[in-house]
Design an enzyme around this catalytic site. Structure first.
Site, PDB file in Angstrom:
ATOM      1  N   CYS A  77      -5.216  -0.864  -1.582  1.00 10.80           N
ATOM      2  CA  CYS A  77      -6.275  -1.774  -2.046  1.00 10.80           C
ATOM      3  C   CYS A  77      -7.132  -1.137  -3.131  1.00 10.80           C
ATOM      4  O   CYS A  77      -7.533   0.025  -3.031  1.00 10.80           O
ATOM      5  CB  CYS A  77      -7.141  -2.184  -0.875  1.00 10.80           C
ATOM      6  SG  CYS A  77      -6.273  -3.135   0.394  1.00 10.80           S
TER       7      CYS A  77
ATOM      8  N   SER B   4     -14.304  -3.317   7.391  1.00  8.56           N
ATOM      9  CA  SER B   4     -13.399  -2.954   6.317  1.00  8.56           C
ATOM     10  C   SER B   4     -14.194  -2.336   5.180  1.00  8.56           C
ATOM     11  O   SER B   4     -15.383  -2.639   4.988  1.00  8.56           O
ATOM     12  CB  SER B   4     -12.674  -4.201   5.815  1.00  8.56           C
ATOM     13  OG  SER B   4     -12.068  -3.965   4.561  1.00  8.56           O
TER      14      SER B   4
ATOM     15  N   ASP C  31      -3.799  -2.839   7.442  1.00  4.42           N
ATOM     16  CA  ASP C  31      -5.081  -3.434   7.807  1.00  4.42           C
ATOM     17  C   ASP C  31      -5.211  -4.845   7.233  1.00  4.42           C
ATOM     18  O   ASP C  31      -5.664  -5.768   7.913  1.00  4.42           O
ATOM     19  CB  ASP C  31      -6.222  -2.572   7.269  1.00  4.42           C
ATOM     20  CG  ASP C  31      -6.363  -1.257   8.008  1.00  4.42           C
ATOM     21  OD1 ASP C  31      -5.325  -0.733   8.451  1.00  4.42           O
ATOM     22  OD2 ASP C  31      -7.484  -0.767   8.144  1.00  4.42           O
TER      23      ASP C  31
ATOM     24  N   CYS D 169       0.798  -1.228   0.000  1.00  6.06           N
ATOM     25  CA  CYS D 169       0.000   0.000   0.000  1.00  6.06           C
ATOM     26  C   CYS D 169       0.828   1.276   0.000  1.00  6.06           C
ATOM     27  O   CYS D 169       0.453   2.267  -0.618  1.00  6.06           O
ATOM     28  CB  CYS D 169      -0.941  -0.011   1.196  1.00  6.06           C
ATOM     29  SG  CYS D 169      -1.831  -1.562   1.402  1.00  6.06           S
TER      30      CYS D 169
ATOM     31  N   ASP E 226      -4.961   2.818   4.848  1.00  5.59           N
ATOM     32  CA  ASP E 226      -6.138   3.526   5.344  1.00  5.59           C
ATOM     33  C   ASP E 226      -5.894   4.640   6.352  1.00  5.59           C
ATOM     34  O   ASP E 226      -6.278   5.789   6.146  1.00  5.59           O
ATOM     35  CB  ASP E 226      -7.100   2.524   5.996  1.00  5.59           C
ATOM     36  CG  ASP E 226      -7.562   1.450   5.043  1.00  5.59           C
ATOM     37  OD1 ASP E 226      -7.123   1.463   3.879  1.00  5.59           O
ATOM     38  OD2 ASP E 226      -8.356   0.601   5.448  1.00  5.59           O
ATOM     39  N   LYS E 227      -5.301   4.302   7.504  1.00  7.59           N
ATOM     40  CA  LYS E 227      -5.260   5.270   8.610  1.00  7.59           C
ATOM     41  C   LYS E 227      -4.257   6.381   8.365  1.00  7.59           C
ATOM     42  O   LYS E 227      -4.326   7.435   9.013  1.00  7.59           O
ATOM     43  CB  LYS E 227      -4.945   4.564   9.927  1.00  7.59           C
ATOM     44  CG  LYS E 227      -5.840   3.381  10.219  1.00  7.59           C
ATOM     45  CD  LYS E 227      -7.310   3.704  10.064  1.00  7.59           C
ATOM     46  CE  LYS E 227      -8.170   2.466  10.126  1.00  7.59           C
ATOM     47  NZ  LYS E 227      -8.020   1.528   9.001  1.00  7.59           N
TER      48      LYS E 227
END
Length: 581
Positions: free
Chosen positions: A218, A494, A105, A73, A147-148
């Protein structure tokens, strides 16, 4: 620069000094760190690693990367940082690169390690804030991926309120397996299919080998791409640069452009709080609803609003989602992935269609200087694309999520609606006090058609860390139960989750939320039309059960998880950490 000024002083017959030069006006902060004879020790440290007097006379601009070797990622960020550096230098700044953490994740999903994911949002924001504040950067570019890292970088920028922007390192390309495009979602769901004997070991191994072909986050409209689009609509990412895929040849040029642009922001002193307004946040929420995006968008945008000092409540999300149709067919709710959206015309195309119904604040400005209306007007659509529909013919009439309340969730919860047309479910509860307990029951066939799966004590404080339930939801889908059961949790889902499921149930079980009162076979109702999540019990019965409730022992009594559990707020407030009063 210093030498030329000293020469001018000598010509005028004055006594020259290497320190006799005016500070660059764009060095609003870093001059306190680098200018004048008193700062000689600091300059000495910089010179030890190659900085020159000319370098130190320029604005210092931080480049925060979240590179890590645990996932694809964020994997291309080292290369991209070099191009951001070049853009900053060419535009008259001095780049200063630093690194912070990231938690995958996907890699940690279904394990105790997944508790670190949401916790990492606060640690990343704190670390960027600390480095940029302490070294008095004049500007900041944050490179983000998984993500975060995306909301965390913006949260730090808003706390600092120095000129800056966020650049997403791009989406992964889809994998190719047996003639069709696949993503990591297919691998998670294949685990459930494999568990019931419908997929061989060799098939699963082949799929896992091909699903993720290279760098990038993703590929579906999971949390990373949802938040990337949200930042585009929010205006804090330069329009059109986030969506360039990670391995596309244009990504390096996008990074260079971001470096150039941040210097314009530095010179003009345009700060994040000037960009992230109430109107901009509503635009971002609209993009999540219109793209069938991740329910994590609700959690993160609430947190962003808190850092920006902008009033925003969870019910505001319902108001926006109710009037916003789904116009992008993006997995998991639709058919296509982020690279397909890029090829079709990108976020500007989504904005163009939403603008037709006055669903956006078109005067909101992007860090690139344009308004959202100008960006939408300039959209270029690829002929024959099927990713984005006309607003008159949406894929779904209302947005991809809804906010429900009721006697289980008096502070609210988020239900995912993208990709299915279910709006009502009534069934018996199957109650589990951890994700692992539930996953084992699903694999053992102990969850059946019509059930309501309840997973609790996985909230922000109770987890701690509010784990995502993808292992469970994917297993249910893989076993063919995805369309016949419902699931509620005080944890998260998710972005790859699909089905009729409600998350972020607040208050959480660990803080005496009503979800802690639920028992096996209680009848639970999820009703989107009534905006309600309830158990068919009287208020008196719920309260009687809670009277006997005892708080569980904390899973962690020291370290980062213990500190997080002590400081974290409700999911209905974005699960931000804040000092106890």
């Amino acid at each position: 620069m210093a030498a030329s000024i000293v020469s001018a002083v000598t010509i005028l017959g004055m006594s020259p000094s290497v320190y006799d030069y005016p500070s660059n006006p764009a060095k609003r902060r870093s001059r306190l760190l680098t200018d004048g004879p008193d700062r000689a020790p600091a300059r000495s440290y910089f010179k030890a690693i190659g900085f020159t007097d000319d370098d130190l006379a320029k604005p210092l601009v931080g480049i925060a990367t979240t590179w890590i070797e645990t996932m694809p990622c964020n994997y291309n960020q080292r290369e991209l940082a070099g191009h951001v550096r070049r853009g900053i230098r060419e535009a008259g700044g001095m780049p200063v690169e630093f690194n912070t953490i990231a938690i995958s994740d996907g890699v940690t999903m279904g394990t105790p390690g997944m508790r670190g994911s949401l916790v990492s949002r606060e640690v990343i924001a704190d670390s960027i804030e600390l480095v940029a504040y302490s070294h008095m950067f004049d500007g900041l570019v944050c490179l983000v991926g998984c993500d975060k890292t995306i909301p965390a970088a913006l949260m730090a920028l808003l706390r600092l309120d120095i000129p800056g922007l966020v650049l997403y390192n791009g989406s992964i390309a889809p994998g190719r397996w047996r003639g069709k495009d696949v993503t990591i979602q297919d691998v998670f769901e294949a685990v459930g299919t494999h568990a019931v004997g419908k997929m061989t070991d060799d098939d699963l191994h082949e799929l896992e080998t091909l699903a993720c072909p290279g760098a990038g986050a993703c590929g579906g409209q999971f949390t990373a791409n949802t938040m990337s689009m949200a930042l585009d609509f929010l205006g804090i990412s330069p329009a059109g640069l986030n969506e360039v895929p990670a391995t596309d040849r244009g990504k390096n040029a996008a990074a260079n452009k971001a470096g150039e642009l941040v210097m314009k922001l530095v010179r003009e002193n345009i700060t994040p709080r000037q960009v992230v307004s109430r109107e901009a946040l509503e635009n971002a929420i609209t993009s999540v609803a219109a793209s069938g995006g991740s329910t994590n968008g609700v959690l993160h945008l609430l947190a962003v609003a808190r850092e920006a000092g902008v009033p925003l409540e969870i019910d505001d999300f319902e108001e926006i989602a109710a009037r916003t149709p789904v116009i992008a067919s993006l997995t998991p709710g639709g058919q296509y992935v982020a690279t397909d959206l890029y090829d079709a015309g990108g976020c500007a195309l989504v904005a163009r269609e939403l603008a037709k119904r006055d669903l956006l604040h078109l005067s909101a400005r992007n860090v690139d200087g344009r308004t959202l209306g100008e960006i939408a007007l300039a959209a270029s659509e690829t002929q024959g694309q099927k990713v984005v529909s006309r607003i008159e013919q949406p894929f779904q009439k209302r947005g991809g999520f809804a906010i429900l309340r009721g006697n289980i969730a008096p502070e609210g919860c988020v239900v995912k609606l993208a990709g299915h047309d279910r709006t009502f479910h009534r069934g018996p509860a199957r109650v589990f006090d951890s994700e692992e307990e539930c996953f084992a029951a699903v694999k053992a066939g102990k969850v059946g058609v019509g059930d309501v799966v309840v997973i609790r004590y996985e909230g922000p404080a109770g987890g701690p860390g509010m784990r995502e339930m993808l292992a469970v939801t994917a297993a249910l889908a893989g076993e063919g139960l995805g369309d016949s059961v419902a699931l509620i949790t005080d944890g998260r889902f998710s972005g790859a989750t699909h089905g009729f499921m409600a998350a972020h149930v607040s208050p959480e079980a660990a803080r005496r939320g009503p979800i802690a009162a639920l028992r096996e076979d209680d009848v639970i109702v999820l009703d989107v039309e009534a905006h309600e999540l309830k158990v068919e019990l009287s208020d008196a019965e719920v309260e009687a059960r809670l009277a006997d409730w005892k708080a569980p022992e904390p899973r962690y009594t020291s370290g980062v998880f213990a500190k997080y559990a002590a400081l974290v707020s409700s999911a209905s407030e974005g699960a931000i950490t804040r000092p106890k009063t």
